[in-house]
Every structure is written in structure tokens, then in C-alpha cells.
Design an enzyme around this catalytic site. Structure first.
Site, PDB file in Angstrom:
ATOM      1  N   PRO A 100       0.875  -0.880  -0.041  1.00  0.00           N
ATOM      2  CG  PRO A 100      -0.349  -1.491   2.125  1.00  0.00           C
ATOM      3  CD  PRO A 100       0.612  -1.802   1.384  1.00  0.00           C
ATOM      4  CD  GLU A 101       2.520   3.411  -4.082  1.00  0.00           C
ATOM      5  OE1 GLU A 101       2.693   4.114  -4.537  1.00  0.00           O
ATOM      6  OE2 GLU A 101       2.943   3.000  -5.131  1.00  0.00           O
TER       7      GLU A 101
END
Length: 268
Positions: free
Chosen positions: A2-3
Site C-alpha cells: 500500500p501507498e
DNA sequence: AGTATAACCTGTCTGC
DNA sequence: TGCAGACAGGTTATAC
């Protein structure tokens, strides 16, 4: 995995689920890898019985803000926060009214730090972080001042001490949007180029949040829903497919061990 | 001090 | 079907 947009989506989702609720119990199933600065006993003593005041975010870190303590969690590559147990559950947070959060993390890269409310700013993991997109710190002036680096611009974007929250997908997409070649030296960007990149980063992150993040393989929201930004990819994962601007083939190179996707014709 | 590389883990997919 | 190798939304000790 995840960013910033995925972490922000998870934050919003969890806020709906558990903000204001009291933590009844917690169970750590992966102490060795997960707990970075505390023992399971310490963690329990600090937050069990406490009310969750708010869910916050800093870069790619999720902050569970309890009355006196903050649980700082990084999902790294494969971490997920789910409302149902899964194959690699490493941590269980049991809130009142039967709301239970399961931290699932196949690769065990996830990291958890415990901090008091007062000392949060001193936490080394957070101290290193650079400019936070969407904050008032994220100004063109601040952005440009940090571009004074000999790093390739793609690697510069991945360096969390410069701008925080951008990962491999959104770095590629932002560089395409700004029409800047990934191998350019950061300090070589003209003032026009740096302005374009400054704006492209915000635009890509904002749109990705609107689409509730990117689901390629394992990412999903706590509710189990998938993100949808992958439908908007212009370059990421599109090797040899036609560029949306010039119809030429998308290229892939490796920078610092990570894949970079870009259009040689459009980005220079 | 700043920057590049190797390492941390497990799962999945491709090609032989 | 089996197996080796590449690759994956990330960070960080270690080595220049």
C-alpha cells in the site's frame, strides 16, 4: 503494497468502524517480526481498556490514536487490515460491540511501534519522513528545495525522506503525467518540470484516493472491497502496451531493484 | 552526509 | 507435475 492512497482509504474505513470505541483485548501472533519497540505485555498494558480517539495517517503509516498512547503501524508490502480473519493473521484488535480488526501480513514485513501521545513526534520512524502531500508543508518552494539531489528522479520520489507517501505505482504514474524521464537527475529538473511534477504527484494521489486505491492482487479495504485506480493506469504494468498519448510501446527498466514503467517518447 | 546495494519474507506466475 | 527463477503497492542495516 500500500501507498498513501491505500493507507488513506483504510484509515477512512477504519475510522467509520472503530473510532470512539474501547479496545477490549488484543492478541499478537507475530511478536518477533511485528513489534519493533515494545513487548506484547507493554502494548497490552498501554492500550487495552483505552478508547480509540481517532485514526490518523502520516505518509504510509497508520496511527491508532488512543487516549494516552498511539499504535503506529506500517503495512509494508503485504499487510492488510481486515474485518475478518485471514490466512496470515498476525495481530487481532478486539473492540467493543464485537468490532474486531485483523492484521494479515503474508510476508511479515509489517512494523508496529508504540508511542505515548506526547512523544509521537520523536518516534524515529516518523521523524525521518519528508513533506506530507496535502499538508501546508507541501508547497512548491519546499518541493523544489528538496530536489537538490543527484538521485534519479524516480528514486527520489520513492525516498520517503523527501516527499512521503509515494510508492512505485504512483511514482511511475506521476512521472508520466509530468512527462519527465525516470532516469533524470533530480537536481536537473527545470523550474517548469519541477512545477509539473509537484502538481502531478498531488493530482495522482488525489485521484487514487477517489478511486479508493489500487487493487492489483492483495490490497483491499477492511470491508473487503477492492480499490479501482488500476483502471486508470497510464504506464504501470503496461509493458509493450500502447502509450495513451503517442501510442508507442511502454518501456520497463529497473531502478534500485524496482520496476519503472514509462514512455520513452513522451517522457524526457 | 548522501547514495547504492543487499536483506528481510512469502506467494504467485512463467518457462523449461 | 516439478522445479528454478523472476517478480511483487516497502523499508532499512550495511557498505561505499
Amino acid at each position: 503494497m500500500p501507498e498513501l492512497p491505500e493507507v488513506e482509504t483504510i484509515r477512512q474505513d477504519l475510522e467509520q468502524e472503530i473510532a470512539g470505541k474501547t479496545l477490549r483485548d488484543l492478541e499478537v501472533k507475530e511478536r518477533l517480526h511485528l513489534l519493533k519497540n515494545c513487548s506484547e505485555r507493554e502494548l497490552k498494558r498501554s492500550v487495552v481498556g483505552q478508547r480509540l480517539i481517532a485514526m490518523k495517517r502520516r505518509g504510509k503509516y497508520l496511527l491508532f490514536c488512543f487516549e494516552k498512547f498511539v499504535v503506529v503501524l506500517h503495512l509494508r508490502m503485504s499487510g492488510r487490515l481486515l474485518l475478518e480473519p485471514a490466512k496470515h493473521t498476525r495481530l487481532i484488535l478486539e473492540f467493543e460491540k464485537n468490532k474486531t480488526i485483523y492484521f494479515d501480513d503474508a510476508r511479515r514485513f509489517g512494523a508496529l511501534y508504540l508511542s505515548s501521545q506526547e512523544e509521537l513526534e520523536k518516534l524515529p520512524a516518523l521523524q525521518k519522513l519528508g513533506i506530507e502531500p496535502f499538508s501546508k508543508e507541501y508547497s512548491l518552494r519546499n518541493f523544489r528545495s528538496r530536489l537538490n539531489s543527484r538521485q534519479e528522479i524516480k528514486r527520489w520520489l520513492l525516498d520517503q525522506s523527501k516527499v512521503t507517501g509515494v510508492g512505485n505505482i504512483y511514482a511511475c504514474e506521476a512521472l508520466f503525467e509530468a512527462r519527465i524521464g525516470p532516469e533524470r537527475e533530480a537536481s536537473s529538473l527545470s523550474s517548469q518540470e519541477s512545477k509539473r511534477l509537484f502538481e502531478a504527484v498531488l493530482q495522482i494521489l488525489r485521484r487514487a484516493i477517489e478511486f479508493k486505491g489500487t487493487s492489483i492482487e492483495s490490497y483491499r479495504m477492511p470491508s473487503g472491497e477492492l480499490g479501482n485506480f488500476q483502471k486508470n493506469f497510464k504506464v504501470y504494468g503496461r509493458l509493450k502496451e500502447p502509450c495513451h498519448r503517442c501510442h508507442g510501446p511502454i518501456s520497463r527498466i529497473t531502478q534500485g531493484g524496482r520496476s519503472t514503467y514509462f514512455c520513452r517518447a513522451c517522457q524526457s
